[in-house]
Design a protein around this motif. Structure first.
Motif, PDB file in Angstrom:
ATOM      1  N   GLY A  52      51.824 -72.839 -72.679  1.00 54.20           N
ATOM      2  CA  GLY A  52      52.575 -73.134 -71.462  1.00 54.20           C
ATOM      3  C   GLY A  52      54.052 -72.827 -71.531  1.00 54.20           C
ATOM      4  O   GLY A  52      54.818 -73.195 -70.636  1.00 54.20           O
ATOM      5  N   LYS A  72      53.205 -70.987 -66.186  1.00 51.58           N
ATOM      6  CA  LYS A  72      52.143 -71.692 -65.474  1.00 51.58           C
ATOM      7  C   LYS A  72      50.798 -71.044 -65.739  1.00 51.58           C
ATOM      8  O   LYS A  72      50.708 -69.862 -66.080  1.00 51.58           O
ATOM      9  CB  LYS A  72      52.451 -71.713 -63.976  1.00 51.58           C
ATOM     10  N   ASP A  73      49.748 -71.818 -65.592  1.00 49.73           N
ATOM     11  CA  ASP A  73      48.399 -71.346 -65.934  1.00 49.73           C
ATOM     12  C   ASP A  73      48.020 -70.072 -65.194  1.00 49.73           C
ATOM     13  O   ASP A  73      47.343 -69.201 -65.741  1.00 49.73           O
ATOM     14  CB  ASP A  73      47.365 -72.438 -65.630  1.00 49.73           C
TER      15      ASP A  73
END
Length: 323
Positions: A52, A72-73
């Motif tokens: 992350g 962010k993912d």
């Protein structure tokens, strides 16, 4: 007072966009390493996955500037990214993951406040001694953790174990504070990418701006952390380390030392200072790349926060200050 904390280990500039930050720092004349994306398996036997965050370093002999961002993912990792798997013994995996996630949460909160400098890590050759002193002084901390730091040398990347202690359990609104040791001298001397076009050779100062009515609170805190006395220097308060210093300035006086600057959300690290070989050549290089350059009243030059992704970057002639 104790003096086992010797120097500035690194500062961290937390940015919204790594690509924009790399372009900016290269215009300043710094050599930036390929951004690293740390990866770790959350359970034994699982495949590593991104944690992350992404970061890169601007390397000097004894310390460095970190540029960090939150990933962010849903964001795609660039094809040329340096994926760095972190391996730890299964017995300590939960604690390491907890510390990493806490760090990412801290950096995320910092970025939500403003884009700028939010990380300050101090160097000590004896992290255990700092931990023992912190315990004696009732300073909250994470305990000593062993981590792996990839160091790019002229002979290739070497993975070096270092020890880190986070200052937590404390009220640290200005960002993330930590203490760490450094690789052996022969590794540091073999580091690659230390020849910066702007002539920068070392990180020598960090500037913390606080509300006027809170300056005594912050002076006392940093005295406790560093185990060193504070001295007055005109409008500011200085804590001297070995060849470096921490400057604490009240908000009402910030423009006196950095003309035209206004503090971000307080308290905050408004900027940092790097030492250069030839200040005239540095200025010519930066202005030649279209960036604004201001002057301080004591002969330093700086790129203002409005052009510096939320942080002031000061350049100082080598030899002008004797710490």
């Amino acid at each position: 007072m104790s003096a086992e904390i010797k120097h500035i280990h690194h500062v961290g500039h937390v940015v919204k966009d790594m690509g924009v930050a790399l372009e900016f720092y290269r215009k300043l004349g710094f050599v930036c390493l390929i951004p690293a994306y740390p990866m770790m398996a959350e359970k034994e036997g699982e495949e590593p996955k991104p944690l992350g965050m992404a970061n890169t370093h601007i390397t000097f002999l004894r310390n460095f500037i970190e540029i960090a961002t939150v990933v962010k993912d849903e964001e795609r990792i660039p094809d040329n990214a340096n994926l760095v798997p972190i391996q730890v013994p299964p017995a300590v995996l939960p604690r390491v993951l907890e510390n990493i996630k806490r760090t990412i949460d801290t950096v995320s909160r910092c970025l939500a406040r403003y884009e700028g400098t939010h990380i300050l890590c101090f160097y000590t050759p004896d992290v255990e001694a700092s931990a023992a002193r912190f315990d004696k002084c009732n300073i909250g901390h994470s305990g000593v953790n062993a981590v792996q730091r990839p160091v790019e040398t002229t002979a290739g990347v070497q993975i070096i174990p270092i020890k880190v202690l986070e200052i937590d359990g404390e009220d640290v609104p200005e960002g993330r504070l930590a203490i760490a040791d450094i690789p052996p001298l022969e590794i540091l001397q073999a580091q690659a990418h230390m020849d910066h076009p702007n002539g920068a050779v070392e990180l020598v100062e960090v500037i913390l701006c606080v509300a006027d009515h809170e300056i005594d609170i912050f002076i006392n805190r940093y005295q406790r952390y560093l185990g060193r006395d504070v001295r007055a220097d005109g409008l500011t308060r200085i804590i001297d380390l070995e060849s470096a210093r921490i400057t604490i300035v009240p908000e009402s006086r910030l423009a006196n030392i950095l003309p035209g600057e206004a503090a971000p959300t307080l308290p905050g690290f408004v900027g940092y200072v790097v030492k250069v070989r030839n200040i005239s050549a540095t200025r010519k290089y930066i202005e030649g790349n279209g960036l604004p350059v201001m002057e301080t009243t004591v002969g330093d030059i700086f790129v203002p926060a409005s052009a510096g992704l939320g942080t002031v970057i000061v350049f100082r002639q080598a030899g002008r200050h004797k710490f």
